[in-house]
Design a protein around this motif. Structure first.
Motif, PDB file in Angstrom:
ATOM      1  N   LEU A  36       0.629  -1.214  -0.033  1.00  0.00           N
ATOM      2  CA  LEU A  36      -0.014  -0.027   0.162  1.00  0.00           C
ATOM      3  C   LEU A  36       0.766   1.114   0.137  1.00  0.00           C
ATOM      4  N   ALA A  37       2.168   1.109   0.160  1.00  0.00           N
ATOM      5  CA  ALA A  37       3.174   2.178  -0.020  1.00  0.00           C
ATOM      6  C   ALA A  37       2.903   3.195  -1.130  1.00  0.00           C
ATOM      7  N   LYS A  38       3.032   4.334  -1.069  1.00  0.00           N
ATOM      8  CA  LYS A  38       2.693   5.181  -2.510  1.00  0.00           C
ATOM      9  C   LYS A  38       3.987   5.222  -3.383  1.00  0.00           C
ATOM     10  N   ASP A  39       5.321   4.852  -2.807  1.00  0.00           N
ATOM     11  CA  ASP A  39       6.382   5.038  -3.759  1.00  0.00           C
ATOM     12  C   ASP A  39       7.470   3.873  -3.320  1.00  0.00           C
TER      13      ASP A  39
ATOM     14  N   LYS B 183     -12.904  -2.252   8.154  1.00  0.00           N
ATOM     15  CA  LYS B 183     -12.204  -2.319   9.747  1.00  0.00           C
ATOM     16  C   LYS B 183     -10.766  -2.755   9.145  1.00  0.00           C
ATOM     17  N   GLY B 184     -10.315  -3.712   8.372  1.00  0.00           N
ATOM     18  CA  GLY B 184      -9.111  -3.845   8.147  1.00  0.00           C
ATOM     19  C   GLY B 184      -8.087  -2.693   7.389  1.00  0.00           C
ATOM     20  N   GLN B 185      -8.980  -1.874   6.719  1.00  0.00           N
ATOM     21  CA  GLN B 185      -8.291  -0.898   5.748  1.00  0.00           C
ATOM     22  C   GLN B 185      -8.308   0.267   6.862  1.00  0.00           C
TER      23      GLN B 185
ATOM     24  N   LYS C 249      -8.999   7.259   3.434  1.00  0.00           N
ATOM     25  CA  LYS C 249      -9.483   7.412   1.951  1.00  0.00           C
ATOM     26  C   LYS C 249      -8.268   6.805   1.099  1.00  0.00           C
ATOM     27  N   ASP C 250      -6.948   7.175   1.651  1.00  0.00           N
ATOM     28  CA  ASP C 250      -5.634   6.880   0.814  1.00  0.00           C
ATOM     29  C   ASP C 250      -5.671   5.315   0.932  1.00  0.00           C
TER      30      ASP C 250
ATOM     31  N   LYS D  87      -4.189   3.327  10.139  1.00  0.00           N
ATOM     32  CA  LYS D  87      -3.661   3.810  11.504  1.00  0.00           C
ATOM     33  C   LYS D  87      -2.062   3.320  11.602  1.00  0.00           C
ATOM     34  N   VAL D  88      -1.793   2.198  11.237  1.00  0.00           N
ATOM     35  CA  VAL D  88      -0.384   1.512  11.195  1.00  0.00           C
ATOM     36  C   VAL D  88       0.651   2.463  10.460  1.00  0.00           C
ATOM     37  N   MET D  89       0.084   2.847   9.088  1.00  0.00           N
ATOM     38  CA  MET D  89       0.739   3.430   8.196  1.00  0.00           C
ATOM     39  C   MET D  89       0.874   5.010   8.368  1.00  0.00           C
ATOM     40  N   GLY D  90       0.057   5.660   9.263  1.00  0.00           N
ATOM     41  CA  GLY D  90      -0.269   7.059   9.681  1.00  0.00           C
ATOM     42  C   GLY D  90      -0.797   7.915   8.591  1.00  0.00           C
TER      43      GLY D  90
END
Length: 906
Positions: free
Chosen positions: A614-617, A666-668, A680-681, A673-676
């Motif tokens: 799920l990272a952007k880059d 729920k999972g999203q 929506k992202d 939260k984990v990734m800060g």
């Protein structure tokens, strides 16, 4: 020259031989051979299996017309040898009509006994034998059997009422009797009258009096039974081709129901359940063969030793046993002595455990059949190894005698000893087929099938089973019956299936209507849990925990023998040290497929994996991959350590990324939260990963080429794990496999990333290990361009799951919607995901191997799809020159034996 369709046998002569099973069926061929070696066999003749094919293609009228002359001459030969006359009212020739396929199909097809009886000849038999009761009992049996088999009065569903059984019950109830043997001659005459009336009412026709009409009706009914539902199901279950057909065996009748100097039984030259080298079997005094198989009376043991064993199991005193259930050795010592001599002669001659059917008519022994007996997996191994040691057979024959699939019975759990010690049995029956099973009580076969299809484990509980119960038996965990013995239908079929079975459970009463099972006053209902032990015969209430089976020395010896002859190695598909250890204990020579994606679903890895996806880059992905690296390395070390000194093929990340990310709110939210970052992202990123056809989308080497940092991390984890273990003295042999290659440039790009990463690790640690880089051939284009890919790859591994999917264009997830229909219609003989398609997928494999080795003769080639544990697929892999096959841990012994058989068969 007119084709010969009928082969006669009798009085020590025969037109057939044992090696003519394809033409005469197993029963007919062995009847002929028994005549030739001097075994007492009633005379008769066999109509060939080819006629069955003619019957199905050209119809009844054609077959009767071409058979007529040969059958009439064959009947004349029976008449000559028996001194009787077919159709004569005073001295009638009576015959049985039985099926006989190339391989044994117990109870699947139809039989008619006592054929030739009518209102006149029954009086002739009564006068000739001086036993009117016997004559009328035989007549009522004939009408009932002929009515069921030929005239179609047999119940088709569990709701149908058998008119003959209904009449029988009414007569017995009116007379206040419970057992058929208590029926008087007048009772039997009344039954005959009412049976014939039932035929008239149900069919609109009188029961046929003409013996020739009876004979042709029975012959055609046996041919028809080749295509009945249970026979078709049995053939599918045992991979028996429909085109083989069945022979028809017509034999002079001999009678076990002529009084207390007559009897009938079934015997085995060795124990069919355990393989123990001891003659055993069951018989009934004053009975016909169907009485033994049906289990309606408690059968008695043939040998005194067997009788005492049986009595001890049943908790019967020696005094009661000797009085009520004497062995054949006690009740008919001369016949028992002759039978023991004959069984030894047959085993010595055929050099295999034999399953015998015999009848004693007024003190005279007759053999009705011998065949290689069906046996459990454990018995199969023991008998093969014992016969090898005893000098009956050589090593290659011992290997060929063992069916690889039946080894599966030895590899599955049995009851946990600790849990079993705390359990109290509610009753004990005959241990008819070894193993342990736990499930919910179900009373009807169709419901057992339905429950099993819904994922439930069931124990099929019946008063007795019949061939109509086959589907339910096949889907049940085990079978429990109130009646029967070691040779009853339930016992024989369960052993053939490898199913746990307990028969003749003491004091068990089944009420089908109330759907209850009562043992010693304890009532259990449908759906209640029950556990059965087919090795000891004990029945337990509730669930009992299981444990892995313990393999014995005979199994180990067989596996050593298999390795001696096999030319192709067997590896395993394993993703954890536990699976790897299991497979190594079963003799695996390495790991042919370690799926790295399976490791990512554990709790401590899935969050980091999702963070990477799920990272952007690239920077975000590398940050997450740094968390995954030590976790992956730990996984690889565990597997390398377990497989110390053996190669381990590790497949780089293969499935689409969307399989790893959460699709629920729920999972999203948790990942946000984990990734800060915002929910929506995360939600938008998950939506971006969705593909129309993900199995053909961004996965495999495409993923590694789009995100090379993933390949870098995995390559580093593999090599660092190998180097760290090297310092511990553990030899890791990594083989890195690039998935889903279709174009050589895809592979080259991945190979460059892997090699550059490995060079960095070697430089950092100032050390090195041997490694290989290869690819999975699972796309048809890769097979077609294998010569290009082989220039770059160290090895090929055929991923036949996907290769089958892409070659056929069948979705593995959706194929169940139409595949059963394709198999039923004959479009396909097997499920191609279970049995390798040799003509299509196999041709691609053969081509790829030839093309690859044309540019790299030393190219190692293996198979890592599910086909690696299926015997016919394993044998095909041998013929096309694979170096190894890889399969799930519990299939490793099966593949080892299949590989040995392939080498022996050439």
């Amino acid at each position: 020259m007119e084709k010969k369709r009928v082969y006669t046998f009798g009085n020590g002569a025969a037109e057939g031989r044992a090696d003519m099973k394809n033409l005469l069926g197993g029963k007919g061929a062995n009847l002929a051979e028994m005549n030739l070696i001097g075994v007492p066999v009633p005379p008769g003749f066999t109509i060939t299996t080819e006629v069955c094919t003619e019957y199905n293609e050209l119809g009844k009228d054609y077959v009767v017309s071409v058979l007529k002359d040969e059958v009439e001459k064959a009947i004349e030969e029976i008449e000559r040898l028996t001194g009787t006359k077919f159709g004569d009212k005073d001295n009638p020739c009576l015959v049985s009509v039985r099926s006989g396929a190339r391989v044994s199909m117990p109870g699947m097809m139809d039989t008619v006994l006592n054929l030739g009886l009518n209102d006149e000849s029954v009086e002739g038999i009564a006068k000739k034998t001086g036993n009117a009761r016997f004559a009328w009992d035989s007549y009522r049996r004939f009408i009932q059997m002929y009515g069921d088999v030929v005239l179609g009065l047999k119940p088709q569903t569990k709701e149908d009422i058998d008119p003959f059984e209904e009449i029988m019950d009414e007569v017995k109830q009116a007379k206040g009797i419970h057992n058929d043997t208590e029926l008087s001659t007048e009772d039997l005459k009344e039954l005959v009258k009412r049976f014939k009336l039932a035929v008239k009412e149900r069919t609109g026709n009188d029961f046929p009096e003409n013996p020739w009409d009876q004979l042709w009706g029975a012959v055609c009914a046996v041919f028809d039974s080749w295509m009945n539902e249970r026979a078709i199901f049995y053939r599918k279950m045992n991979n028996i081709p429909e085109e083989w057909g069945t022979a028809v065996n017509v034999q002079a009748m001999v009678y076990g129901n002529m009084g207390n100097t007559s009897g009938t039984g079934v015997a085995f030259t060795r124990d069919a359940a355990t393989g123990e080298d001891i003659f055993n079997g069951e018989y009934l005094i004053n009975a016909q063969g169907e009485d033994v198989v049906a289990g309606v009376r408690t059968p008695q043991q043939i040998t005194l030793e067997g009788s005492r064993r049986w009595a001890k199991q049943q908790g019967i005193s020696e005094e009661e046993r000797a009085a009520k259930y004497p062995s054949l050795e006690e009740s008919m010592p001369e016949c028992a002595k002759e039978l023991i001599e004959v069984q030894q002669k047959l085993e010595d001659y055929f050099k295999d455990m034999q399953d015998l059917e015999f009848t004693i008519q007024d003190g005279k022994l007759w053999l009705l059949q011998t065949r290689s007996g069906k046996r459990t997996g454990g018995a199969m191994v023991k008998i093969a190894m014992d016969m090898l040691r005893q000098g009956y057979i050589d090593e290659k024959t011992a290997l060929k005698r063992c069916d690889p699939e039946k080894l599966d019975e030895l590899l599955h759990p049995v009851f946990d000893k600790k849990a079993l010690s705390a359990a109290k049995p509610v009753t004990r029956g005959i241990p008819a087929s070894p193993g342990a099973a736990t499930g919910q009580i179900v009373f009807h076969a169709d419901e057992a099938e339905e429950w099993a299809s819904n994922g439930k484990k069931v124990i099929l509980c019946r008063i007795e089973t019949s061939p109509e119960d086959l589907r339910g038996m096949a889907t049940a965990q085990g079978i429990l019956t109130a009646r029967g013995g070691m040779t009853s239908h339930a016992a024989v079929v369960a052993r053939g299936m490898g199913k746990c079975c307990v028969s003749a459970a003491n004091n068990m009463v089944i009420d089908y209507k109330a759907r209850t099972l009562t043992i010693n006053g304890k009532e259990m209902k449908e759906g209640d849990w029950i556990s059965i032990d087919g090795t000891t015969g004990y029945v337990y209430e509730g669930k009992i925990q299981t444990q892995d089976a313990e393999l014995n020395d005979d199994f180990s010896a067989l596996m050593e023998l298999a390795d001696k002859y096999a030319r192709m190695e067997v590896r395993t598909n394993a993703d954890t040290p536990r699976d790897a250890r299991t497979a190594r204990n079963f003799g695996a020579k390495g790991i042919g497929l370690c799926r790295t994606e399976h490791m990512f679903f554990e709790d401590d890895k899935i969050l980091a994996m999702r963070e990477m996806i799920l990272a952007k880059d690239e920077q975000g992905r590398r940050k997450a991959l740094e968390k995954l690296l030590p976790l992956q390395k730990t996984d690889f070390k565990g597997i390398f350590r377990t497989m110390d000194g053996l190669p381990v093929t590790i497949r780089l990340l293969d499935p689409p990324l969307h399989e790893f990310v959460p699709h629920d709110e729920k999972g999203q939210m948790e990942m946000a939260k984990v990734m800060g970052i915002s929910y929506k992202d995360i939600h938008d990123r998950v939506e971006d990963l969705i593909e129309a056809n993900p199995m053909l989308g961004l996965r495999g080497c495409r993923l590694g080429n789009l995100y090379p940092e993933i390949t870098e991390m995995q390559a580093r984890a593999i090599i660092e794990a190998a180097l760290e273990l090297k310092k511990e003295g553990v030899e890791a042999i990594p083989e890195i496999m690039v998935p889903l290659t279709g174009i050589v440039h895809e592979f080259k790009a991945q190979k460059e990333i892997i090699e550059s990463t490995i060079k960095k690790v070697f430089s950092e640690q100032n050390d090195s290990v041997e490694y290989k880089i290869g690819t999975m051939i699972e796309i048809p284009r890769a097979a077609l361009t294998a010569h290009r890919i082989a220039e770059e790859a160290d090895f090929f591994s055929f991923g036949t799951n996907d290769l089958t999917q892409m070659t056929f264009g069948y979705s593995r997830d959706d194929v169940a919607k139409f595949l059963p229909m394709y198999i039923d219609k004959g479009f396909l003989k097997h499920d191609p995901f279970a049995v390798l398609d040799q003509k299509g997928v196999g041709r691609l494999m053969r081509m790829a191997i030839q093309e690859g080795r044309s540019v790299k003769p030393t190219l190692k080639c293996g198979l890592c799809g599910e086909h690696g544990g299926e015997p016919s697929s394993v044998k095909f892999c041998h013929t096309i020159g694979l170096n190894y096959v890889s399969c799930s841990p519990f299939r490793v012994p099966i593949a080892r034996l299949a590989a040995a058989q392939a080498a022996i068969e050439g």
